[in-house]
Design a protein around this motif. Structure first.
Motif, PDB file in Angstrom:
ATOM      1  N   THR A  71     -12.379  -2.344  -9.077  1.00 28.57           N
ATOM      2  CA  THR A  71     -13.175  -1.215  -8.599  1.00 28.57           C
ATOM      3  C   THR A  71     -14.493  -1.787  -8.079  1.00 28.57           C
TER       4      THR A  71
ATOM      5  N   SER B 222      -3.261   6.388  -1.606  1.00 26.93           N
ATOM      6  CA  SER B 222      -4.624   5.947  -1.892  1.00 26.93           C
ATOM      7  C   SER B 222      -4.674   4.660  -2.710  1.00 26.93           C
TER       8      SER B 222
ATOM      9  N   ARG C  27      -7.506   2.030  -2.047  1.00 27.52           N
ATOM     10  CA  ARG C  27      -7.719   1.663  -0.649  1.00 27.52           C
ATOM     11  C   ARG C  27      -9.049   2.240  -0.180  1.00 27.52           C
ATOM     12  N   ASN C  28      -9.694   1.553   0.764  1.00 31.01           N
ATOM     13  CA  ASN C  28     -11.048   1.907   1.182  1.00 31.01           C
ATOM     14  C   ASN C  28     -11.185   3.277   1.805  1.00 31.01           C
ATOM     15  N   ASN C  29     -10.371   3.611   2.753  1.00 36.49           N
ATOM     16  CA  ASN C  29     -10.586   4.829   3.519  1.00 36.49           C
ATOM     17  C   ASN C  29      -9.815   6.032   2.988  1.00 36.49           C
ATOM     18  N   GLN C  30      -9.312   5.968   1.779  1.00 35.03           N
ATOM     19  CA  GLN C  30      -8.554   7.078   1.227  1.00 35.03           C
ATOM     20  C   GLN C  30      -9.380   7.827   0.183  1.00 35.03           C
TER      21      GLN C  30
ATOM     22  N   ARG D 119     -20.450   3.099  -5.975  1.00 36.11           N
ATOM     23  CA  ARG D 119     -21.837   2.647  -6.166  1.00 36.11           C
ATOM     24  C   ARG D 119     -22.295   2.722  -7.620  1.00 36.11           C
TER      25      ARG D 119
ATOM     26  N   ARG E 247     -17.286   3.752 -11.103  1.00 32.09           N
ATOM     27  CA  ARG E 247     -16.406   2.577 -11.239  1.00 32.09           C
ATOM     28  C   ARG E 247     -15.578   2.678 -12.516  1.00 32.09           C
TER      29      ARG E 247
ATOM     30  N   LYS F 288     -18.996  -1.877  -3.625  1.00 29.46           N
ATOM     31  CA  LYS F 288     -19.107  -1.344  -2.272  1.00 29.46           C
ATOM     32  C   LYS F 288     -18.470   0.034  -2.171  1.00 29.46           C
ATOM     33  N   ARG F 289     -17.393   0.235  -2.892  1.00 30.73           N
ATOM     34  CA  ARG F 289     -16.679   1.509  -2.833  1.00 30.73           C
ATOM     35  C   ARG F 289     -17.238   2.518  -3.838  1.00 30.73           C
TER      36      ARG F 289
ATOM     37  N   GLU G  61       0.844  -1.197   0.000  1.00 35.18           N
ATOM     38  CA  GLU G  61       0.000   0.000   0.000  1.00 35.18           C
ATOM     39  C   GLU G  61       0.874   1.240   0.000  1.00 35.18           C
TER      40      GLU G  61
END
Length: 117
Positions: free
Chosen positions: A47, A28, A87-90, A53, A58, A50-51, A25
């Motif tokens: 892509t 992002s 990454r999910n939270n970036q 929609r 995407r 969930k991240r 990682e």
């Protein structure tokens, strides 16, 4: 855009790379690298719904990652399956930041592979 010969298309190889690959990682961007005995480099881009929609989001994210990966393909290790993702939270800002994160990710991978050898 990634060249057709570089794309990881086989679903089984894609799953193996994502499940059993070594995670890296940077910023992002993240990836999982599975070193193989097969000859050649294959790259896949994820892509998830969930991240992102909407399909438009995407597709935009996939295009952004594809364009950021294309210049650094020659630096990736040979004989590997690589799955690249956000990454999910970036937060995803713009192409320049994603490209800088991708270059940092390549440096992290190359130093890790260099230590093994």
């Amino acid at each position: 855009m990634l060249h057709r010969t570089l794309r990881l298309k086989d679903a089984l190889s894609f799953q193996k790379a994502f499940r059993f690959g070594k995670p890296f990682e940077f910023g992002s961007v993240g990836c999982k690298v599975l070193f193989t005995t097969e000859k050649g480099l294959k790259i896949g881009i994820i892509t998830p719904k969930k991240r992102f929609r909407l399909a438009v989001d995407r597709n935009r994210a996939k295009r952004l990652l594809s364009e950021a990966v294309a210049p650094v393909v020659g630096v990736f290790p040979e004989n590997a399956f690589i799955v690249v993702f956000f990454r999910n939270n970036q937060k995803i800002a713009d192409f320049a930041s994603v490209q800088a994160d991708m270059e940092g990710l390549v440096r992290v991978i190359s130093t890790s592979v260099g230590r093994k050898g």
